[in-house]
Design a protein around this motif. Structure first.
Motif, short mmCIF file in Angstrom:
data_model
loop_
_atom_site.label_atom_id
_atom_site.label_comp_id
_atom_site.label_asym_id
_atom_site.label_seq_id
_atom_site.Cartn_x
_atom_site.Cartn_y
_atom_site.Cartn_z
N THR A 53 -111.17 -24.32 -36.30
CA THR A 53 -111.46 -23.90 -37.68
C THR A 53 -110.54 -24.61 -38.66
O THR A 53 -110.70 -24.49 -39.87
CB THR A 53 -111.29 -22.37 -37.86
N PHE A 56 -111.93 -26.84 -41.54
CA PHE A 56 -112.31 -26.42 -42.89
C PHE A 56 -111.22 -26.72 -43.91
O PHE A 56 -111.42 -26.56 -45.10
CB PHE A 56 -112.62 -24.92 -42.91
N LEU A 90 -108.36 -12.58 -36.96
CA LEU A 90 -107.55 -13.14 -38.03
C LEU A 90 -106.71 -12.05 -38.69
O LEU A 90 -107.09 -10.87 -38.68
CB LEU A 90 -108.47 -13.79 -39.08
N VAL A 94 -111.74 -9.23 -42.61
CA VAL A 94 -112.89 -9.48 -43.47
C VAL A 94 -114.11 -8.88 -42.82
O VAL A 94 -114.50 -9.28 -41.72
CB VAL A 94 -113.10 -11.00 -43.68
N LEU A 96 -118.00 -8.49 -42.46
CA LEU A 96 -119.22 -9.18 -42.87
C LEU A 96 -120.06 -8.19 -43.68
O LEU A 96 -119.99 -6.99 -43.44
CB LEU A 96 -120.00 -9.64 -41.64
N PHE A 106 -123.29 -9.25 -34.37
CA PHE A 106 -123.50 -10.55 -35.02
C PHE A 106 -123.38 -11.71 -34.04
O PHE A 106 -124.27 -12.54 -33.91
CB PHE A 106 -122.47 -10.72 -36.15
N ARG A 159 -115.42 -7.28 -32.99
CA ARG A 159 -116.28 -8.46 -33.15
C ARG A 159 -115.82 -9.59 -32.25
O ARG A 159 -116.64 -10.29 -31.63
CB ARG A 159 -116.22 -8.95 -34.60
N THR B 180 -113.17 -19.99 -48.27
CA THR B 180 -113.20 -20.35 -46.85
C THR B 180 -112.66 -19.26 -45.92
O THR B 180 -113.27 -19.01 -44.89
CB THR B 180 -112.41 -21.66 -46.63
N PRO B 181 -111.52 -18.59 -46.24
CA PRO B 181 -111.04 -17.55 -45.32
C PRO B 181 -112.08 -16.46 -45.07
O PRO B 181 -112.13 -15.90 -43.98
CB PRO B 181 -109.82 -16.98 -46.05
N ILE B 182 -112.92 -16.18 -46.08
CA ILE B 182 -113.95 -15.16 -45.89
C ILE B 182 -115.03 -15.69 -44.96
O ILE B 182 -115.48 -15.02 -44.04
CB ILE B 182 -114.55 -14.75 -47.25
N GLU B 184 -114.67 -17.90 -42.73
CA GLU B 184 -114.14 -18.10 -41.37
C GLU B 184 -114.40 -16.89 -40.48
O GLU B 184 -114.55 -17.04 -39.27
CB GLU B 184 -112.64 -18.38 -41.43
N ALA B 185 -114.46 -15.70 -41.11
CA ALA B 185 -114.74 -14.50 -40.34
C ALA B 185 -116.03 -14.64 -39.55
O ALA B 185 -116.15 -14.17 -38.42
CB ALA B 185 -114.82 -13.29 -41.25
N ALA B 186 -117.01 -15.32 -40.14
CA ALA B 186 -118.28 -15.53 -39.43
C ALA B 186 -118.21 -16.77 -38.54
O ALA B 186 -118.76 -16.80 -37.45
CB ALA B 186 -119.43 -15.66 -40.42
#
Lengths: 251, 279
Positions: A53, A56, A90, A94, A96, A106, A159, B180-182, B184-186
């Motif tokens: 990741t 990104f 993380l 967050v 979804l 998911f 998750r 992006t951090p949000i 990244e959760a997905a």
């Protein structure tokens, strides 16, 4: 015994700033490896390299190699498949914008699982492992983002477990969770050890001591020391800085 | 990074692009047909009756045109914004050029668009007709046809210039707010870019995109007011004087302007409040 993850001479730069300066170590299968160290020591960056990741972050450059089961992760064509093999929790929870049930379902759904009964089973198992089932079992259809901070963090753990990863990376999973619930999750992690390899990044030194088979100490992008937890927390680890950090002299 | 662009992602990119072009094509054909038809209807009205009676017919066909055009322009604007924001890197010169133009166009007050429509599109109407072909029936020599087709091009172009930039800008802003951090959760769950956009970004950004659409629509209402102004100007100069009707349409234009600014205000505030970002 073959290593689960092999990291050799891994260097990461954010622009001109170096985040990891050439670290090398191996992760054994079915162990809990905890990574401790103060802020800015490259712990989170390491996890981001492993599940790719970090891509990104446009200014980040990576050198060196990370091998998962002997295969270089950069050569894996389907990056989504790689990320499904690695569970990631993380530090910032967050939710979804989906229901609690859909949050947990998911990942299995993106992997192509559609059978309702199997999904039900996965959702219940993962929420129980994350010590969240009892609190939400009556309202699985409410929005996941409506949960409290600690509950959302446990939801992210559920998750991460939902796609049955081979490697579970936990980045500060317990910052918003109360001590009693943390202990319950720690017990679950110990039992999960038989199924998967666990990388535990933590600021709680005592948590590393309680859980880990081995512990790695990072400082300013360098791997200072990696050894069995007993050695790291003993009176005579190989490096003085390790002793000072673990015993609270600094950091 | 190159390794990010997997085959699946390239495929999605191609699919998205082709969908955009198909929508564009269909939108163009639809607009073309509707415009020709409305033109024919209003021209029959023009030919059958003296000028004052023709005005309301033109007015309603144009209100219908307003709604249709702004709807299509909004859809296309959203598609554009998705492509700019999600697929083109920030350093890409096409993206920078379009963003610059959009910034300029959103900054122009609607009043100036009316002047622009009169000043530029009317003056170059002949050239425009040569490019687009004339939708005028053959048996209509007796009618002052030239002005009708001119009006049609002036309206169409003014509309696109007004509605599209607002939509593009607000949609881009909405997408940008999902950091992006949000996402990244997905991503860490193995979701592809398409799945992240569909299941996470779209639900989070939808209200703001919708608010942007409403703002563009309200701008279109203001434009309708201006078009009435243009009509009034056009027909009064054409037929001599028509002060009574002029006042009527001017008050209509005023009402629509007030309506539009109210819409803008309400949707600006609701757009700000409805996006829930995690702490």
């Amino acid at each position: 015994m073959e290593n689960k993850i092999e990291i050799s001479d891994l260097q990461v730069h954010y622009g001109d700033k170096s985040a990891l300066n050439g670290i090398s170590f191996d992760v054994h299968p079915n162990e809990i490896l905890s990574i401790i160290g103060p802020a800015q020591s490259g712990k989170t960056t390491l996890l981001k390299v492993i599940n790719r990741t970090l891509e990104f972050t446009p200014e980040a450059t990576v050198q060196g190699s990370v091998k998962l089961d002997g295969v270089d992760i950069d050569t894996i064509g389907d990056v989504y498949e790689l990320r499904r093999r690695i569970g990631m929790v993380l530090p910032l929870p967050v939710g979804l914008p989906l229901s609690i049930y859909d949050n947990v379902a998911f990942a299995p759904r993106t992997a192509g699982l559609r059978t309702k009964s199997e999904l039900d089973e996965i959702v219940e198992r993962c929420l129980q492992q994350a010590a969240l089932w009892d609190e939400v079992k009556d309202r699985l259809n409410t929005l996941g983002t409506k949960l409290s901070g600690g509950q959302q963090q446990r939801l992210t753990i559920a998750r991460a477990l939902s796609h049955q990863p081979e490697v579970l990376c936990l980045d500060e999973f317990s910052i918003a969770i109360d001590p009693v619930t943390t202990m319950r999750i720690e017990d679950v992690l110990k039992t999960l050890q038989t199924e998967m390899t666990i990388l535990l990044v933590t600021n709680l030194v005592q948590q590393a001591k309680r859980l880990a088979n081995r512990t790695a100490f990072f400082l300013n992008g360098d791997l200072i020391e990696i050894d069995t937890t007993d050695v790291i927390f003993s009176d005579n680890p190989a490096n003085q800085a390790t002793y000072d950090y673990v015993n609270g002299t600094f950091g | 990074m190159n390794s990010m662009t997997t085959r699946a992602e390239r495929k999605q990119k191609i699919v998205l692009q082709s969908i955009t072009f198909v929508i564009l094509g269909v939108a163009f054909i639809l607009m073309w047909n509707v415009l020709i038809k409305t033109r024919v209807v209003s021209m029959q009205a023009v030919s059958a009756a003296p000028l004052p009676n023709a005005m309301p017919t033109n007015l309603f066909s144009d209100l219908y045109l307003v709604l249709l055009m702004s709807f299509l322009a909004i859809l296309f604007g959203i598609a554009c914004a998705f492509y700019l924001q999600e697929w083109l890197p920030e350093t890409n010169w096409v993206r920078r050029l379009i963003e610059g133009l959009v910034a300029i166009l959103t900054g122009i007050p609607s009043l100036l668009f009316g002047i622009l429509a009169i000043g530029i599109f009317f003056s170059y109407a002949g050239t425009l007709k040569m490019i687009g072909g004339s939708p005028v029936p053959q048996n209509a020599e007796a009618i002052p046809v030239q002005h009708d087709t001119t009006l049609f091009y002036a309206e169409a172009l003014t509309f696109i210039l007004m509605v599209m930039p607002v939509t593009i800008k607000t949609t881009q802003g909405a997408l940008h707010s999902i950091a992006t951090p949000i996402r990244e959760a997905a991503y860490v769950l193995g979701a592809s870019k398409w799945q992240v956009l569909k299941r996470q970004v779209m639900p989070l950004a939808f209200t703001r995109i919708l608010a942007g659409g409403c703002r563009a629509m309200s701008r279109a209402f203001a434009a309708a007011a201006l078009l009435i102004g243009i009509y009034t100007w056009h027909y009064t100069t054409e037929s001599g004087k028509m002060p009574g009707r002029f006042m009527l349409f001017l008050s209509g234009a005023l009402f629509l302007s007030v309506l539009s600014s109210t819409l803008i205000e309400t949707h600006r505030s609701s757009g700000r409040n409805t996006v829930n970002l995690p702490r």
